[in-house]
Design a protein around this motif. Structure first.
Motif, PDB file in Angstrom:
ATOM      1  N   ARG A  45      -3.529   0.789  -3.261  1.00  0.00           N
ATOM      2  CA  ARG A  45      -3.255  -0.544  -2.582  1.00  0.00           C
ATOM      3  C   ARG A  45      -3.385  -1.414  -3.761  1.00  0.00           C
ATOM      4  NH1 ARG A  45      -5.918  -3.796   1.557  1.00  0.00           N
ATOM      5  NH2 ARG A  45      -6.647  -5.745   0.553  1.00  0.00           N
ATOM      6  N   LEU A  66     -13.603  -0.689  -1.816  1.00  0.00           N
ATOM      7  CA  LEU A  66     -13.058   0.467  -2.185  1.00  0.00           C
ATOM      8  C   LEU A  66     -14.090   1.698  -1.674  1.00  0.00           C
ATOM      9  CD1 LEU A  66     -12.259  -0.210  -5.961  1.00  0.00           C
ATOM     10  CD2 LEU A  66     -10.591   0.769  -4.108  1.00  0.00           C
ATOM     11  N   PRO A  67     -13.734   2.732  -1.310  1.00  0.00           N
ATOM     12  CA  PRO A  67     -14.499   4.013  -0.902  1.00  0.00           C
ATOM     13  C   PRO A  67     -15.481   4.382  -2.170  1.00  0.00           C
ATOM     14  CG  PRO A  67     -12.133   4.626  -1.141  1.00  0.00           C
ATOM     15  CD  PRO A  67     -12.398   3.004  -1.328  1.00  0.00           C
ATOM     16  N   GLY A 116      -3.121   7.172  -2.697  1.00  0.00           N
ATOM     17  CA  GLY A 116      -3.838   6.047  -1.803  1.00  0.00           C
ATOM     18  C   GLY A 116      -4.184   4.563  -2.722  1.00  0.00           C
ATOM     19  N   SER A 128      -6.911   9.861 -12.050  1.00  0.00           N
ATOM     20  CA  SER A 128      -7.188  11.206 -11.940  1.00  0.00           C
ATOM     21  C   SER A 128      -8.467  11.516 -12.723  1.00  0.00           C
ATOM     22  CB  SER A 128      -6.102  12.250 -12.003  1.00  0.00           C
ATOM     23  OG  SER A 128      -5.761  12.327 -13.261  1.00  0.00           O
ATOM     24  N   GLY A 151     -13.873   5.254  -5.774  1.00  0.00           N
ATOM     25  CA  GLY A 151     -12.488   4.650  -5.960  1.00  0.00           C
ATOM     26  C   GLY A 151     -12.374   3.514  -6.941  1.00  0.00           C
ATOM     27  N   ASP A 207      -0.111   9.980  -1.429  1.00  0.00           N
ATOM     28  CA  ASP A 207      -1.606  10.658  -1.401  1.00  0.00           C
ATOM     29  C   ASP A 207      -2.627  10.247  -2.323  1.00  0.00           C
ATOM     30  OD1 ASP A 207      -0.788  12.250  -3.426  1.00  0.00           O
ATOM     31  OD2 ASP A 207      -1.173  14.200  -2.523  1.00  0.00           O
ATOM     32  N   GLN A 254      -7.314   4.560  -1.472  1.00  0.00           N
ATOM     33  CA  GLN A 254      -8.411   5.185  -2.315  1.00  0.00           C
ATOM     34  C   GLN A 254      -8.703   4.285  -3.662  1.00  0.00           C
ATOM     35  OE1 GLN A 254     -10.170   7.874  -1.490  1.00  0.00           O
ATOM     36  NE2 GLN A 254      -8.977   7.548   0.385  1.00  0.00           N
ATOM     37  N   HIS A 255      -7.607   3.558  -4.137  1.00  0.00           N
ATOM     38  CA  HIS A 255      -8.034   2.818  -5.324  1.00  0.00           C
ATOM     39  C   HIS A 255      -7.176   1.630  -5.306  1.00  0.00           C
ATOM     40  CE1 HIS A 255      -9.030   6.616  -7.154  1.00  0.00           C
ATOM     41  NE2 HIS A 255      -7.975   7.147  -6.804  1.00  0.00           N
ATOM     42  N   THR A 256      -7.497   0.563  -5.983  1.00  0.00           N
ATOM     43  CA  THR A 256      -6.876  -0.720  -6.006  1.00  0.00           C
ATOM     44  C   THR A 256      -6.340  -1.190  -7.035  1.00  0.00           C
ATOM     45  OG1 THR A 256      -8.147  -1.375  -3.906  1.00  0.00           O
ATOM     46  CG2 THR A 256      -6.988  -3.044  -5.318  1.00  0.00           C
ATOM     47  N   VAL A 290      -4.156   5.770   3.642  1.00  0.00           N
ATOM     48  CA  VAL A 290      -5.953   5.382   3.312  1.00  0.00           C
ATOM     49  C   VAL A 290      -5.976   5.192   1.962  1.00  0.00           C
ATOM     50  CG1 VAL A 290      -8.237   6.307   3.541  1.00  0.00           C
ATOM     51  CG2 VAL A 290      -6.434   7.172   5.187  1.00  0.00           C
ATOM     52  N   GLU A 303       0.685  -1.206   0.066  1.00  0.00           N
ATOM     53  CA  GLU A 303       0.022   0.028   0.138  1.00  0.00           C
ATOM     54  C   GLU A 303       0.804   1.218   0.025  1.00  0.00           C
ATOM     55  OE1 GLU A 303      -2.461  -0.410   3.430  1.00  0.00           O
ATOM     56  OE2 GLU A 303      -4.044  -1.630   2.444  1.00  0.00           O
TER      57      GLU A 303
END
Length: 216
Positions: free
Chosen positions: A48, A105-106, A46, A215, A109, A44, A16-18, A14, A10
């Motif tokens: 994973r 995922l959030p 994020g 992005s 994400g 930043d 945000q993406h995988t 935190v 990671e």
């Protein structure tokens, strides 16, 4: 059906993406663990990175020796020498992992699937059939197995290949690229003066592409 074990890396506190990354024949999830740092993505962001280990199975072209492989290669005839039942089993395992990571995922994400060599073959085979689909695919030094299902809903694809690849010839990767293009898939194609490998220029191009995808 068993659940895939995996290595986890990671960047950032935190996720945000995988990105799920599939290794090549005879390797394991640790093989591409250095990819996380090589991509030089900002912490930043994020990201994973999940690096699963393929099942252990006998591989015919390697004298029947048992090793980690997404499928048995009975002969090096791309599209004919693969053990279809192994590919279908591996697709099921990868879909299970994709679903679990998507659920974690959030909101907003993105879920990406990628792989090298046999892992790249499985990226196309599993990623183009997954429900819900990954948000992008990364296919390095690989080819397209068994046609192109439902390409009209395919996510964007980053493809790259070595110009002197003696394992999976450049022509096999280029043929996959043409099929994706003809089907209207948003795909980037890169070649590099290398064999069956990954090079710094390729990693730099992939980094730029990932930043655009994540992005957007």
């Amino acid at each position: 059906m068993t659940t895939l074990d995996f290595v986890l890396r990671e960047r950032g506190p935190v996720p945000q993406h995988t990105l799920i990354w599939l290794h090549g024949l005879g390797a394991d999830g640790y093989d591409f663990a250095p990819l996380v740092d090589a991509l030089e993505l900002p912490s930043d962001l994020g990201l994973r990175v999940v690096l699963p280990h393929a099942p252990v199975r006998p591989v015919t072209i390697n004298g029947g020796a048992s090793m980690r492989a997404w499928y048995d290669f009975r002969s090096l005839e791309f599209g004919r020498g693969e053990a279809t039942e192994d590919i279908e089993d591996s697709i099921g395992l990868i879909h299970e992992l994709l679903a679990a990571e998507r659920a974690a995922l959030p909101a907003g994400g993105k879920l990406l699937l990628g792989g090298f060599s046999q892992g790249g073959v499985m990226t196309l085979a599993a990623g183009l059939r997954a429900e819900p689909r990954p948000d992008a695919l990364v296919v390095l030094s690989a080819y397209l197995w068994n046609g192109l299902p439902e390409a009209e809903r395919a996510p964007p694809v980053f493809q790259a290949h070595g110009e002197q690849d003696p394992v999976i010839p450049l022509a096999a990767g280029a043929a996959a690229h043409r099929q994706l293009l003809d089907a209207g898939v948003d795909t980037q194609w890169h070649t590099y003066p290398m064999a069956h490998a990954v090079c710094p220029e390729e990693i730099a191009d992939l980094t730029r592409w990932l930043l655009q995808v994540l992005s957007a």
